[in-house]
Design a protein around this motif. Structure first.
Motif, PDB file in Angstrom:
ATOM      1  N   TYR A 192       0.836  -1.198   0.000  1.00  0.00           N
ATOM      2  CA  TYR A 192       0.000   0.000   0.000  1.00  0.00           C
ATOM      3  C   TYR A 192       0.873   1.251   0.000  1.00  0.00           C
ATOM      4  O   TYR A 192       0.618   2.197  -0.751  1.00  0.00           O
ATOM      5  N   TYR A 230      -1.040   3.850  -2.151  1.00  0.00           N
ATOM      6  CA  TYR A 230      -1.264   5.238  -1.733  1.00  0.00           C
ATOM      7  C   TYR A 230      -1.226   6.169  -2.939  1.00  0.00           C
ATOM      8  O   TYR A 230      -2.113   7.015  -3.103  1.00  0.00           O
ATOM      9  N   ILE A 261      -8.158   7.306   1.846  1.00  0.00           N
ATOM     10  CA  ILE A 261      -7.109   6.454   2.397  1.00  0.00           C
ATOM     11  C   ILE A 261      -7.681   5.058   2.643  1.00  0.00           C
ATOM     12  O   ILE A 261      -8.870   4.904   2.919  1.00  0.00           O
ATOM     13  N   LEU A 312       2.058   5.653   8.741  1.00  0.00           N
ATOM     14  CA  LEU A 312       0.894   4.854   8.375  1.00  0.00           C
ATOM     15  C   LEU A 312       0.434   4.193   9.669  1.00  0.00           C
ATOM     16  O   LEU A 312       1.168   3.397  10.261  1.00  0.00           O
TER      17      LEU A 312
END
Length: 150
Positions: free
Chosen positions: A34, A39, A49, A73
């Motif tokens: 991700y 992202y 998100i 994150l």
């Protein structure tokens, strides 16, 4: 070669610093993917998100023709650090790179290090300086909080 070795010493130190403070289970492969691919795709598509996560800006540092945005994150359910999303921009090439600095995952750490090795020497040097500055700011902030100084 010395600069690259110094860079990886800084990366290891910074990674250990975040992992000691995060009480995390480690970055999963899904979370790593991700950070390095998902992202960017979500941002370019105007999507939200990834569900179950949030991204908090840690700091942005510019060194010469390169800028680096360090972002946490975070798993929202546990409020735990999953990894560090680094967005690196080169004014020289005009490219933007998305990297994931994993926490407590040696295999993913190797992937992260390989991604950085693909940069030219001037960008890796700027990155090493940015990491050093980030670590220094963090250490100073932690010291001040622990000792209640200004």
């Amino acid at each position: 070669m010395k600069r690259i070795l110094s860079l990886f010493a800084i990366i290891l130190t910074l990674n250990l610093s975040f992992s000691q403070n995060s009480e995390t289970n480690g970055t999963s492969s899904e979370e790593y993917n991700y950070m390095i691919r998902g992202y960017e795709m979500q941002q370019s598509s105007g999507l939200d998100i990834k569900s179950g996560y949030k991204i908090d800006l840690i700091d942005s540092i510019t060194k010469s023709d390169y800028s680096f945005s360090f972002n946490a994150l975070v798993r929202t359910k546990e409020n735990k650090l999953a990894g560090i999303l680094i967005i690196a921009k080169s004014e020289v090439s005009g490219r933007t790179y998305y990297l994931g600095m994993p926490i407590n995952n040696a295999q993913l750490q190797k992937y992260f290090e390989n991604d950085v090795k693909n940069w030219d020497e001037s960008m890796t040097t700027a990155f090493a300086h940015a990491l050093g500055e980030l670590y220094s700011r963090s250490a100073i902030s932690d010291y001040m909080k622990e000792n209640k100084t200004e």
